[in-house]
Design a protein around this motif. Structure first.
Motif, PDB file in Angstrom:
ATOM      1  N   TRP B 171      44.054  35.470  32.990  1.00 40.45           N
ATOM      2  CA  TRP B 171      42.729  34.843  32.989  1.00 40.45           C
ATOM      3  C   TRP B 171      41.754  35.578  33.909  1.00 40.45           C
ATOM      4  O   TRP B 171      40.579  35.642  33.653  1.00 40.45           O
ATOM      5  CB  TRP B 171      42.838  33.384  33.472  1.00 40.45           C
ATOM      6  CG  TRP B 171      43.424  32.456  32.471  1.00 40.45           C
ATOM      7  CD1 TRP B 171      43.674  32.733  31.154  1.00 40.45           C
ATOM      8  CD2 TRP B 171      43.823  31.119  32.695  1.00 40.45           C
ATOM      9  NE1 TRP B 171      44.210  31.639  30.542  1.00 40.45           N
ATOM     10  CE2 TRP B 171      44.309  30.616  31.469  1.00 40.45           C
ATOM     11  CE3 TRP B 171      43.821  30.282  33.816  1.00 40.45           C
ATOM     12  CZ2 TRP B 171      44.787  29.330  31.327  1.00 40.45           C
ATOM     13  CZ3 TRP B 171      44.290  29.005  33.675  1.00 40.45           C
ATOM     14  CH2 TRP B 171      44.776  28.521  32.438  1.00 40.45           C
ATOM     15  N   PHE B 172      42.310  36.062  35.030  1.00 38.23           N
ATOM     16  CA  PHE B 172      41.443  36.652  36.049  1.00 38.23           C
ATOM     17  C   PHE B 172      41.933  38.052  36.394  1.00 38.23           C
ATOM     18  O   PHE B 172      43.100  38.374  36.188  1.00 38.23           O
ATOM     19  CB  PHE B 172      41.459  35.789  37.313  1.00 38.23           C
ATOM     20  CG  PHE B 172      40.846  34.435  37.090  1.00 38.23           C
ATOM     21  CD1 PHE B 172      39.471  34.300  36.977  1.00 38.23           C
ATOM     22  CD2 PHE B 172      41.644  33.310  36.981  1.00 38.23           C
ATOM     23  CE1 PHE B 172      38.910  33.056  36.761  1.00 38.23           C
ATOM     24  CE2 PHE B 172      41.079  32.067  36.762  1.00 38.23           C
ATOM     25  CZ  PHE B 172      39.713  31.944  36.652  1.00 38.23           C
ATOM     26  N   PRO B 173      41.039  38.897  36.936  1.00 40.18           N
ATOM     27  CA  PRO B 173      41.452  40.238  37.354  1.00 40.18           C
ATOM     28  C   PRO B 173      42.410  40.164  38.540  1.00 40.18           C
ATOM     29  O   PRO B 173      42.426  39.173  39.272  1.00 40.18           O
ATOM     30  CB  PRO B 173      40.140  40.905  37.755  1.00 40.18           C
ATOM     31  CG  PRO B 173      39.227  39.783  38.099  1.00 40.18           C
ATOM     32  CD  PRO B 173      39.618  38.654  37.208  1.00 40.18           C
ATOM     33  N   ILE B 174      43.178  41.241  38.724  1.00 43.71           N
ATOM     34  CA  ILE B 174      44.191  41.224  39.772  1.00 43.71           C
ATOM     35  C   ILE B 174      43.580  41.453  41.147  1.00 43.71           C
ATOM     36  O   ILE B 174      44.095  40.977  42.152  1.00 43.71           O
ATOM     37  CB  ILE B 174      45.294  42.258  39.443  1.00 43.71           C
ATOM     38  CG1 ILE B 174      46.078  41.731  38.245  1.00 43.71           C
ATOM     39  CG2 ILE B 174      46.212  42.493  40.619  1.00 43.71           C
ATOM     40  CD1 ILE B 174      47.180  42.600  37.782  1.00 43.71           C
ATOM     41  N   GLY B 175      42.465  42.163  41.217  1.00 45.59           N
ATOM     42  CA  GLY B 175      41.887  42.372  42.537  1.00 45.59           C
ATOM     43  C   GLY B 175      40.505  42.972  42.470  1.00 45.59           C
ATOM     44  O   GLY B 175      39.905  43.073  41.391  1.00 45.59           O
TER      45      GLY B 175
END
Lengths: 323, 331
Positions: B171-175
């Motif tokens: 769902w979201f970027p890793i960093g």
């Protein structure tokens, strides 16, 4: 004065107890009001007089239905002839039945007096509010003040005003006058009298027996959570012979103007009530019966009393003279 | 209103003096701690470099990092520069410290602001619900959640969220604060927000349970007060009481707590930024600490001290606006 059809509030055998937990899970019931009787008719001021800790304030909470959750209520309260259920209490609070609380801590510390006088009901009674403030001699800026800015006497007058601003039929005033000057107290009591004369009723909860005698029509004497006697206020003026219950007589004799004689002992604590009559341990006329059974309420000479001595003619009793 | 202004100015003044002395103390303590730290910045730098150097090169490097000067002399050298408005240059990034702070602060600020608002609103809302349904099931469940959340370490929670939301669910970027391979001028606001959500949420979870539990406790105190009993006697219902008396009386401690949480927020951001490789002050300060970059570390430490005492000052000024009793006493 005692016409049945004008009865506004009737309390029968009201008992209030609190569930308490001591030592972990051991549950005990702490009885604070026991089998209390009280009738209040339209047009009268009934004083409920008793010493501190006798459960007077809890009586107000019980009538309004605002006791804490761990309280159990038994018995019956009738308002205008109908049983006062929890739902009905909720409806009548602040409209039909109003409370004058004891101290300034019953006002929201962060809310201006004006908003507290108005209450949450709409429309606001602006005109009535102005008149009340004027009658009580409260400064015009009072509505803009916060409770901590009031003097003790001002706070009392504000508390009384919160109840008088409503159209309540029954007013329960819990120690309304301490802290007021004599004139202010008289003005408050005059307002109560006016209310009563309009066909409303006032319950005046107080520990000031002189005040009760002077302003009430009837005085209910409270002892250890019950009314031991309800007498017309005039009986108190006629001396201890006109009174009925040994406690009331002792109370009368303990007044400074009547000899200032105290009686021995102290009021029993809620957790340690005696089995029989609640006054028996201190009563100079107690019999075995008094120690074993609580006497029923009796009508005697236009008043009500809870004492075994009115069951039998006086001379037949087996009298124990206590210490 | 002019009373309020006068009060605010006075608070501002006293806080100014207090903050200056605090900053001095903070700089001394931080400097002592760095000097006492076993980290040799030159050694760290060489490890990072990964190549062997000659003793002469090493001596040059030591000169550059200034490790051979006595600490007291170094401190006063740094202090006189700071008093002239120069925070020095970061040995690690080879750029002025002020520039690094101003660049990274906005990243951190966005992160902390989101987390701060989120934890404040969630904490207050849930605290109110818990207080209103005290000892019912809703309260019991939420209370347990709060206890668990305050017991769980932030970095672990961050890793779990990263694992679940980024790695598994994608769902979201890793960093990072922007997508990789996009020029910084081309990064859109949407992309920034997208990268911000998970770290901000993690950070907010840290202080939210604290606020929720405090709010619950305060509301339960208010609800058992005599003025609420009287409100009930006047026929006010449960929600009317919350609206008329509850919020008014609990907002004040909740706001105080909220503004006093700046310190936690800063501390938490160090961890959250490292877990999410988010380029803010938090990750810069840990890099500076691990590499013995004295100028950068002191610069950020001082900056965060200013930030935290600003939060406390804001709380103090708000006291006066909300609570008439304090306004009266101080006026």
């Amino acid at each position: 004065m005692e016409q049945k059809d004008t009865t506004l509030l009737e309390i029968h055998d009201l008992s209030v107890s609190f569930r308490m937990y001591e030592h972990g899970l051991k549950q005990t019931d702490l009885q604070v009001i026991s089998e209390l009787h009280l009738t209040v008719s339209r047009g009268e001021i009934v004083a409920v007089a008793g010493s501190s800790g006798s459960g007077k304030s809890l009586l107000a909470s019980a009538i309004l239905g605002i006791l804490p959750e761990n309280a159990t209520v038994r018995g019956h309260i009738h308002y205008q002839g109908e049983e006062l259920t929890a739902a009905r209490q909720e409806q009548l609070r602040g409209t039909e039945i109003a409370l004058v609380p004891q101290s300034v801590s019953f006002l929201d510390p962060l809310m201006k007096i004006g908003a507290q006088l108005d209450g949450h009901r709409r429309p606001r009674q602006t005109e009535k509010r102005k008149n009340l403030l004027r009658r009580f001699g409260l400064p015009e800026k009072t509505p803009q003040l916060y409770p901590f800015q009031l003097s003790g006497g001002m706070a009392r007058r504000v508390l009384v005003s919160t109840a008088l601003i409503t159209d309540a039929q029954l007013l329960i005033a819990d120690e309304p006058t301490p802290g007021m000057s004599l004139e202010q107290a008289l003005e408050a009591l005059r307002l109560f009298r006016e209310m009563a004369d309009e066909g409303k009723a006032v319950i005046l909860i107080t520990h000031d027996i002189d005040l009760a005698i002077a302003f009430a029509d009837r005085v209910a004497v409270f002892y250890a959570g019950t009314t031991v006697e309800t007498a017309p206020a005039s009986d108190f003026q006629n001396g201890s012979k006109a009174l009925r219950h040994p406690y009331t007589k002792a109370l009368w004799n303990a007044l400074p103007q009547n000899g200032f004689q105290p009686i021995e002992g102290f009021q029993p604590y809620a957790g340690a009530l005696p089995n029989g009559c609640l006054f028996a341990p201190r009563c100079p006329y107690k019999t075995r019966q008094c120690m074993e059974n609580n006497p029923p309420i009796r009508e005697v000479r236009g008043g009500e009393v809870r004492c075994w001595q009115f069951e039998h003619p006086c001379d037949e009793r087996e009298v124990y003279h206590g210490t | 209103m002019s009373e309020l202004l006068k009060r605010s100015v006075r608070i501002f003044f006293t806080y100014g003096i207090r903050t200056l002395s605090l900053l001095f103390a903070v700089s001394v303590v931080s400097f002592v701690l760095i000097s006492a730290s076993p980290i040799n910045p030159v050694q760290q730098y060489l490890i990072g470099l990964g190549t062997a150097v000659s003793p002469q090169q090493r001596a040059e490097l030591e000169d550059y990092w200034g490790v051979n000067e006595p600490p007291v002399q170094r401190y006063f050298g740094w202090l006189s520069e700071v008093l002239h408005g120069n925070l020095g240059e970061s040995a690690l990034y080879r750029r002025p410290v002020a520039e690094i702070i101003s660049e990274r602060f906005w990243n951190s600020f966005a992160l902390m602001l989101c987390a701060w608002l989120l934890s404040g609103v969630m904490g207050f809302g849930l605290g109110c619900i818990m207080g209103m349904y005290q000892d019912r099931w809703a309260d019991k469940i939420l209370k347990k959640c709060c206890y668990i959340l305050s017991a769980v370490p932030t970095f672990w929670l961050g890793l779990v969220l990263l694992l679940v939301c980024s790695v598994w669910l994608k769902w979201f970027p890793i960093g990072f604060s922007a997508p990789i391979g996009v020029r910084s001028e081309d990064v859109t606001l949407g992309q920034r927000i997208y990268h911000l959500i998970l770290p901000a949420f993690t950070l907010s979870l840290m202080s939210f349970s604290n606020i929720a539990l405090h709010t619950r406790q305060k509301l339960s105190d208010v609800l058992s007060s005599e003025y609420v009993l009287f409100a009930r006697a006047r026929g006010e219902g449960k929600w009317t009481i919350l609206r008329r008396h509850g919020l008014r009386n609990i907002l004040f401690p909740a706001l105080t707590l909220q503004f006093a949480s700046f310190a936690e927020l800063f501390g938490g951001s160090v961890i959250a930024e490292n877990v999410f490789s988010y380029p803010g002050l938090g990750s810069a300060v840990s890099a500076a600490g691990l590499n013995g970059d004295v100028a950068l570390l002191l610069g950020i430490t001082l900056f965060s001290a200013v930030f935290v005492s600003f939060g406390n000052m804001a709380a103090n000024i708000l006291y006066g606006i909300i609570d008439p009793q304090i306004r009266e006493v101080e006026a």
